[in-house]
Design a protein around this motif. Structure first.
Motif, PDB file in Angstrom:
ATOM      1  N   VAL A  47      25.026  17.538  -4.186  1.00 53.40           N
ATOM      2  CA  VAL A  47      25.293  18.776  -3.443  1.00 53.40           C
ATOM      3  C   VAL A  47      24.040  19.161  -2.659  1.00 53.40           C
ATOM      4  O   VAL A  47      22.967  19.355  -3.241  1.00 53.40           O
ATOM      5  N   VAL A  48      24.211  19.250  -1.332  1.00 57.51           N
ATOM      6  CA  VAL A  48      23.083  19.524  -0.444  1.00 57.51           C
ATOM      7  C   VAL A  48      23.183  20.958   0.067  1.00 57.51           C
ATOM      8  O   VAL A  48      24.153  21.326   0.727  1.00 57.51           O
ATOM      9  N   GLY A  49      22.196  21.767  -0.217  1.00 53.23           N
ATOM     10  CA  GLY A  49      22.156  23.144   0.275  1.00 53.23           C
ATOM     11  C   GLY A  49      21.487  23.199   1.635  1.00 53.23           C
ATOM     12  O   GLY A  49      20.476  22.535   1.866  1.00 53.23           O
ATOM     13  N   THR A  50      22.076  23.983   2.545  1.00 55.37           N
ATOM     14  CA  THR A  50      21.483  24.153   3.872  1.00 55.37           C
ATOM     15  C   THR A  50      21.879  25.503   4.435  1.00 55.37           C
ATOM     16  O   THR A  50      23.016  25.950   4.246  1.00 55.37           O
ATOM     17  N   ASP A  51      20.941  26.183   5.064  1.00 53.16           N
ATOM     18  CA  ASP A  51      21.233  27.474   5.701  1.00 53.16           C
ATOM     19  C   ASP A  51      21.678  27.168   7.127  1.00 53.16           C
ATOM     20  O   ASP A  51      20.861  27.038   8.035  1.00 53.16           O
ATOM     21  N   ALA A  52      22.990  27.033   7.295  1.00 54.71           N
ATOM     22  CA  ALA A  52      23.554  26.508   8.542  1.00 54.71           C
ATOM     23  C   ALA A  52      23.617  27.542   9.670  1.00 54.71           C
ATOM     24  O   ALA A  52      24.659  27.769  10.277  1.00 54.71           O
ATOM     25  N   ARG A  63      34.957  24.337  14.061  1.00 58.37           N
ATOM     26  CA  ARG A  63      35.870  24.030  12.952  1.00 58.37           C
ATOM     27  C   ARG A  63      35.279  24.366  11.590  1.00 58.37           C
ATOM     28  O   ARG A  63      35.861  24.065  10.556  1.00 58.37           O
ATOM     29  N   GLY A  64      34.079  24.976  11.626  1.00 58.38           N
ATOM     30  CA  GLY A  64      33.459  25.375  10.361  1.00 58.38           C
ATOM     31  C   GLY A  64      32.718  24.249   9.652  1.00 58.38           C
ATOM     32  O   GLY A  64      32.257  24.412   8.527  1.00 58.38           O
ATOM     33  N   GLU A  65      32.608  23.097  10.341  1.00 60.38           N
ATOM     34  CA  GLU A  65      31.885  21.974   9.739  1.00 60.38           C
ATOM     35  C   GLU A  65      30.384  22.170   9.942  1.00 60.38           C
ATOM     36  O   GLU A  65      29.962  22.693  10.968  1.00 60.38           O
ATOM     37  N   ILE A  66      29.626  21.736   8.951  1.00 61.26           N
ATOM     38  CA  ILE A  66      28.173  21.849   9.039  1.00 61.26           C
ATOM     39  C   ILE A  66      27.639  20.627   9.774  1.00 61.26           C
ATOM     40  O   ILE A  66      27.912  19.492   9.372  1.00 61.26           O
ATOM     41  N   LYS A  86      27.493  16.095  -0.240  1.00 62.47           N
ATOM     42  CA  LYS A  86      28.390  17.162   0.196  1.00 62.47           C
ATOM     43  C   LYS A  86      27.505  18.339   0.598  1.00 62.47           C
ATOM     44  O   LYS A  86      26.626  18.749  -0.178  1.00 62.47           O
ATOM     45  N   PHE A  87      27.700  18.870   1.812  1.00 62.63           N
ATOM     46  CA  PHE A  87      26.847  19.956   2.307  1.00 62.63           C
ATOM     47  C   PHE A  87      27.477  21.310   2.001  1.00 62.63           C
ATOM     48  O   PHE A  87      28.675  21.500   2.213  1.00 62.63           O
ATOM     49  N   VAL A  88      26.669  22.225   1.510  1.00 57.14           N
ATOM     50  CA  VAL A  88      27.161  23.563   1.194  1.00 57.14           C
ATOM     51  C   VAL A  88      26.264  24.591   1.886  1.00 57.14           C
ATOM     52  O   VAL A  88      25.041  24.614   1.681  1.00 57.14           O
ATOM     53  N   ASN A  89      26.902  25.419   2.712  1.00 58.07           N
ATOM     54  CA  ASN A  89      26.163  26.463   3.422  1.00 58.07           C
ATOM     55  C   ASN A  89      25.564  27.423   2.394  1.00 58.07           C
ATOM     56  O   ASN A  89      26.278  27.950   1.536  1.00 58.07           O
ATOM     57  N   THR A  90      24.260  27.625   2.480  1.00 58.30           N
ATOM     58  CA  THR A  90      23.538  28.389   1.462  1.00 58.30           C
ATOM     59  C   THR A  90      22.549  29.328   2.149  1.00 58.30           C
ATOM     60  O   THR A  90      21.666  28.851   2.864  1.00 58.30           O
ATOM     61  N   GLY A 102      20.091  24.513 -10.365  1.00 59.54           N
ATOM     62  CA  GLY A 102      20.965  23.357 -10.507  1.00 59.54           C
ATOM     63  C   GLY A 102      22.264  23.440  -9.717  1.00 59.54           C
ATOM     64  O   GLY A 102      23.114  22.569  -9.828  1.00 59.54           O
ATOM     65  N   ASP A 103      22.437  24.498  -8.921  1.00 63.13           N
ATOM     66  CA  ASP A 103      23.652  24.607  -8.108  1.00 63.13           C
ATOM     67  C   ASP A 103      23.615  23.638  -6.931  1.00 63.13           C
ATOM     68  O   ASP A 103      24.656  23.269  -6.378  1.00 63.13           O
ATOM     69  N   ARG A 104      22.429  23.279  -6.494  1.00 61.61           N
ATOM     70  CA  ARG A 104      22.256  22.285  -5.435  1.00 61.61           C
ATOM     71  C   ARG A 104      21.343  21.188  -5.974  1.00 61.61           C
ATOM     72  O   ARG A 104      20.431  21.477  -6.743  1.00 61.61           O
ATOM     73  N   ASP A 105      21.556  19.950  -5.520  1.00 64.02           N
ATOM     74  CA  ASP A 105      20.718  18.841  -5.962  1.00 64.02           C
ATOM     75  C   ASP A 105      19.550  18.614  -5.013  1.00 64.02           C
ATOM     76  O   ASP A 105      18.500  18.119  -5.415  1.00 64.02           O
TER      77      ASP A 105
END
Ligand code: ARG
Length: 276
Positions: A47-52, A63-66, A86-90, A102-105
């Motif tokens: 899980v990849v955290g990114t401030d998109a 389309r809401g894709e990062i 998997k990218f998760v907007n953070t 541990g929510d993001r790797d």
């Protein structure tokens, strides 16, 4: 009497035996699911955290894709390393906590490698060079960083831009205006709420180039220290760090990095050239 005692004995003994048998059965139960033949273990998805909200490094498309430079770099690294990501907007303000809890790797978010951050997380080799850049409205008299001393300056909370501006204006100076995201700070510059914004050059340049109606210009200053972006992992996660560094070296070696770089920033010789 004797036979009664015997009968009683047999009854009690039988109850004890039954009890033991039940206890033994129930004890075994929790163990049985684990003993069942397991399906092939699912591949780990990192899980990849990114401030998109930081184009062109990371942003969300219609389309809401990062998408963005950082995203393409991590996808290319993952492909080399055989990792699924998997990218998760953070949100930036919680991004380092999300890693440590541990929510993001891993985190990719145009994160500048700093000594302070190194205390609480580990970074890959640098993958991009950056420097702070000032954005002002076209009619602004500002020509250097020092000129911001008496002005209202917008920054994204907790960024290196925040750090340099806080240092110049002073910790308790209310003229330092902190925003949740860099685009919000730039919007405030457009509407006149602040007189300048200080943020990473790549993002400021991208915004100025793509928002001509905002009528901004940029001001650079040689006093800004060079910065380098790294991908962050939890402190001590040497296994993941090694995978990422190997992947990064591989995409540099085979031209993938240069191809992605050119796609976002033009020729490698352009400003903000990647460090090798
Ligand atoms: N490079 C700066 C820092 O590390 C700003 C990064 C902000 N990134 C973002 N995706 N909002 O502090």
């Amino acid at each position: 009497m004797t036979s009664l005692n015997t009968r009683r004995f047999l009854k009690v003994a039988g109850l004890i035996a039954a009890g033991l048998w039940l206890a033994a059965c129930s004890k075994q139960e929790p163990a049985s699911p684990a003993a069942a033949p397991a399906a092939a273990p699912a591949a780990k998805v990192y899980v990849v955290g990114t401030d998109a909200a930081y184009a062109p490094f990371e942003s969300q498309n219609e389309r809401g894709e990062i998408v963005g430079f950082d995203i393409d770099i991590v996808k290319a690294i993952a492909a080399k390393a055989g990792m699924e990501v998997k990218f998760v907007n953070t949100p930036w303000e919680g991004i380092f906590n999300s890693l440590n809890q541990g929510d993001r790797d891993l985190l990719v978010s145009a994160i500048t490698i700093t000594d302070e951050r190194r205390q609480s997380m580990d970074f890959t080799e640098p993958y991009f060079d950056a420097v702070q850049l000032i954005a002002v409205r076209k009619d602004s008299p500002v020509t250097k960083f020092e000129d911001l001393k008496t002005l209202k300056v917008g920054v994204q909370t907790g960024t290196t831009g925040d750090e340099v501006v806080t240092q110049l204006l002073g910790k308790d100076n209310t003229n330092v205006r902190r925003f949740e995201s860099t685009p919000l700070a730039l919007k405030e510059l457009e509407s006149g709420g602040v007189d300048a914004v200080v943020a990473d050059n790549g993002v400021v340049n991208h915004y100025v180039a793509n928002n001509s109606t905002a009528a901004f210009k940029t001001v650079s200053d040689s006093s800004f220290a060079p910065e380098q972006y790294g991908i962050a992992v939890r402190k001590g996660n040497t296994e993941l760090l090694a995978k990422l560094n190997e992947g990064l070296a591989a995409i540099r070696a085979d031209g993938t990095y240069d191809r992605i770089y050119a796609q976002y920033f033009g020729a490698p010789a352009a400003a903000g050239a990647a460090s090798k």
